[in-house]
Write a protein that holds these residues in place. Structure first.
Motif, short mmCIF file in Angstrom:
data_model
loop_
_atom_site.label_atom_id
_atom_site.label_comp_id
_atom_site.label_asym_id
_atom_site.label_seq_id
_atom_site.Cartn_x
_atom_site.Cartn_y
_atom_site.Cartn_z
N ASP A 1 0.77 -0.99 0.18
CA ASP A 1 0.35 0.29 -0.02
C ASP A 1 1.08 1.04 0.06
O ASP A 1 0.32 2.47 -0.06
CB ASP A 1 -1.04 0.20 0.78
N ASP A 2 2.44 1.10 0.10
CA ASP A 2 2.83 1.71 -0.23
C ASP A 2 3.64 2.54 -1.08
O ASP A 2 3.26 1.94 -2.76
CB ASP A 2 4.34 1.83 0.07
N PRO A 3 2.60 4.34 -1.61
CA PRO A 3 2.75 4.83 -2.71
C PRO A 3 3.69 4.88 -3.89
O PRO A 3 3.73 4.59 -5.21
CB PRO A 3 2.07 6.03 -2.57
N GLN A 4 5.05 4.74 -2.90
CA GLN A 4 6.19 4.43 -3.90
C GLN A 4 6.23 3.49 -4.54
O GLN A 4 7.28 3.14 -5.46
CB GLN A 4 7.19 4.80 -3.15
N VAL A 5 6.06 2.36 -4.01
CA VAL A 5 5.81 0.88 -3.66
C VAL A 5 5.04 0.89 -4.89
O VAL A 5 5.55 0.14 -6.46
CB VAL A 5 5.58 -0.14 -2.73
N GLN A 6 3.46 1.31 -5.21
CA GLN A 6 2.79 1.25 -6.42
C GLN A 6 3.21 1.93 -7.45
O GLN A 6 3.26 1.09 -8.30
CB GLN A 6 1.62 2.02 -6.02
N SER A 7 3.70 2.91 -7.61
CA SER A 7 4.42 3.57 -8.74
C SER A 7 5.65 2.81 -9.12
O SER A 7 5.46 2.78 -11.16
CB SER A 7 5.01 5.13 -7.45
N PHE A 8 6.61 2.65 -8.33
CA PHE A 8 7.08 1.68 -8.91
C PHE A 8 6.96 0.48 -10.12
O PHE A 8 7.44 0.02 -10.82
CB PHE A 8 8.04 0.75 -7.94
N ALA A 9 5.94 0.22 -9.52
CA ALA A 9 5.32 -1.49 -9.34
C ALA A 9 4.89 -0.76 -10.94
O ALA A 9 4.87 -1.82 -12.66
CB ALA A 9 4.17 -1.48 -8.63
N GLU A 10 3.94 0.22 -11.78
CA GLU A 10 3.26 0.71 -12.49
C GLU A 10 4.30 1.39 -13.53
O GLU A 10 4.38 1.50 -14.76
CB GLU A 10 2.97 1.85 -12.07
N ARG A 11 5.63 2.49 -13.50
CA ARG A 11 6.58 2.08 -13.91
C ARG A 11 7.87 1.11 -14.67
O ARG A 11 7.63 1.11 -15.67
CB ARG A 11 7.44 3.40 -13.82
N GLU A 12 7.69 0.27 -13.73
CA GLU A 12 7.84 -0.94 -14.72
C GLU A 12 7.59 -1.89 -15.05
O GLU A 12 7.73 -2.49 -16.57
CB GLU A 12 9.37 -1.87 -13.44
N LEU A 13 6.58 -2.11 -14.68
CA LEU A 13 5.57 -2.69 -15.99
C LEU A 13 4.74 -2.42 -16.92
O LEU A 13 4.01 -2.48 -17.49
CB LEU A 13 4.46 -3.38 -15.00
N ASP A 14 4.71 -1.19 -16.90
CA ASP A 14 4.54 -0.29 -18.07
C ASP A 14 3.76 -0.85 -19.00
O ASP A 14 2.37 -1.20 -19.80
CB ASP A 14 4.32 1.56 -18.35
N GLY A 15 5.17 -1.08 -19.69
CA GLY A 15 4.79 -1.64 -21.21
C GLY A 15 3.96 -2.54 -21.03
O GLY A 15 3.44 -3.16 -21.97
#
Length: 513
Positions: A426-440
């Protein structure tokens, strides 16, 4: 059909009658039977006839001047005996012309048979006493009946509205102003209501109270049986009811009627309330909102052994609570089982200190099929049980999306990085990291490739195993892996890049779960 109203006796004792202002004006003195002043007065009867006993039905306070008894000691003794046989509440003798002082024969006879005998030293109009007591008795009886109907109406309304059991019990506790406890036939507590400190006091001493509940009523402990169609399945108790016993029985009977109706309309099995009790206890243990020490009386009253025990917290994914409870009984293990809010099932084992917790937990897991048994380390201190329950739930959450090659019993050490990511999901930074890495892969038609990536990383980048699990040829798998790398802009043969993608995927799955 006989109802509680048929046996309703208004609450006014001999002692209370003697404290009435009109009675005090006659300067009453108790000359015999002082130990029986708490007898209930059902009615007041003025009579001079020596054989008045044949006119009584029990519970009357008899008022007399004794004018027909003066000078006949045999008649005086027989008069007291006849009142005793008729179970009169008391006899009140107005001193005057017939008896200027308390007659010794009547006093001794009353003392022998335990009949309260009161003399009035000043002239007193019996009609005033009769009017005062009768009006109070009628008012009390009317108040009791009104309360009974108010409770019936309130509970019926709750049942019609589909209220849960706890809401009904809260209403009963509010009307009775004392703790309310529902038990099964083994006196195990299924539900409670009332002010929490008072309820906890009752549960702390539940073993003694349970024995008392099986005997006669007294000191405000009032019970009513639960059952129907010739079958008993529990009882409801008012614990320490401060009103008169008759009204308390009326309340308990009204509550029992409502609980039986509630069970019938809900179509519940005999074990449903036991399941609700276990669910409430385990949910509170998992949440940690209620201190463990406050939950100990509830656990003990629910039948869980708690003295010098080893506790093993478990959470079972996709488990049927009834099946898990059956396995516990089959293995002869003590414990409670309940489904949690998210569909997982919590199990708290209570083992003797000399039992092997690891072996018994493994035996329990071996009896289950197609389920994940998450376990926390055993606890020997009850205060540590909530942390253990949360640990077991965390482990179950970490493997909820499916991890390959798990042991039969999964512990914290088995979930590794996945467990840490579940904690941080639930950490916003972890969520942002996951979205950025898997965006493709999260945009467009990348879901199928995401599944391949998940399996590839979970197998330790084993291409043969991944191809086998997805039922594709190795060349087809290579093409998909190449597409994944292109979309993500990474090289999965590079350990650091692969690890970064793996962490992002774990975080994404944790968030989705």
């Amino acid at each position: 059909m006989t109802t509680a109203l048929d046996h309703l006796e208004p609450a006014l004792s001999v002692r209370q009658v003697l404290t009435l202002e009109r009675v005090l004006a006659g300067e009453p003195e108790v000359v015999a039977g002082a130990a029986q002043l708490d007898r209930a007065v059902r009615w007041v009867h003025v009579a001079e006839a020596p054989d008045v006993g044949v006119m009584l039905t029990g519970g009357e306070m008899v008022l007399t001047t004794g004018v027909l008894l003066a000078g006949d000691e045999g008649a005086q003794a027989e008069y007291i005996q006849s009142l005793h046989r008729a179970e009169a509440a008391a006899v009140v003798l107005g001193l005057g012309r017939a008896f200027p002082a308390p007659p010794d024969v009547m006093r001794r006879a009353a003392e022998r048979c335990g009949l309260p005998m009161v003399v009035l030293h000043r002239p007193f109009p019996f009609a005033e006493l009769t009017e005062e007591v009768q009006s109070r008795l009628v008012r009390r009886k009317f108040a009791a009946v009104s309360l009974s109907e108010a409770v019936r109406t309130s509970l019926t309304g709750l049942i019609t509205a589909g209220a849960p059991l706890q809401r009904l019990l809260d209403d009963v506790a509010q009307h009775s102003a004392c703790p309310v406890v529902v038990t099964n036939l083994a006196h195990r507590v299924l539900a409670t209501a009332g002010e929490r400190p008072a309820v906890d006091d009752v549960l702390r001493d539940w073993e003694r109270i349970a024995r008392q509940a099986g005997g006669s009523e007294g000191d405000g402990w009032i019970r009513a049986e639960l059952g129907g169609r010739g079958e008993r399945w529990g009882q409801i108790l008012l614990c320490g009811y401060r009103g008169d016993t008759a009204t308390g029985r009326l309340l308990a009977d009204r509550a029992a009627e409502a609980l039986v109706l509630h069970r019938m309309l809900a179509g519940n099995s005999a074990h449903t309330w036991e399941e609700q009790s276990a669910q409430s206890l385990l949910t509170d243990l998992v949440s940690g909102v209620v201190p463990a020490r406050q939950l100990l009386p509830r656990a003990r009253a629910a039948g869980l052994p708690v003295n010098r025990r080893t506790f093993v917290p478990l959470v079972v994914r996709d488990g049927d609570p009834a099946e898990l409870d059956r396995v516990l009984r089959l293995l002869g293990l003590s414990g409670i089982v309940a489904e949690l809010a998210d569909g997982a099932t919590a199990v708290l084992l209570s083992l003797a200190r000399d039992q092997d917790a690891a072996v018994l937990t493994a035996n329990f897991a071996a009896r289950l099929t197609e389920t994940v048994v998450a376990a926390a380390d055993p606890r020997t201190d009850w205060d540590d049980v909530p942390a253990g329950m949360r640990e077991a739930r965390h482990v179950a959450d970490a493997v909820a999306s499916g991890v390959l090659d798990l042991p039969a019993v999964v512990r914290l050490k088995d979930v590794h990085l996945r467990g840490l990511i579940r904690l941080l999901r639930d950490d916003p930074q972890v969520q942002s990291f996951a979205e950025r890495e898997l965006d493709g892969l999260l945009r467009g038609a990348g879901e199928g490739l995401l599944a391949v990536l998940r399996t590839y990383l979970a197998t330790g980048r084993n291409k043969s195993r991944t191809a086998q699990l997805h039922h594709v040829s190795r060349p087809a798998l290579y093409r998909r892996l190449e597409a994944i790398q292109t979309r993500l802009g990474v090289d999965l043969d590079d350990f650091e890049q692969a690890a970064s993608v793996h962490i992002a995927l774990l975080a994404h799955d944790a968030q989705q779960g």
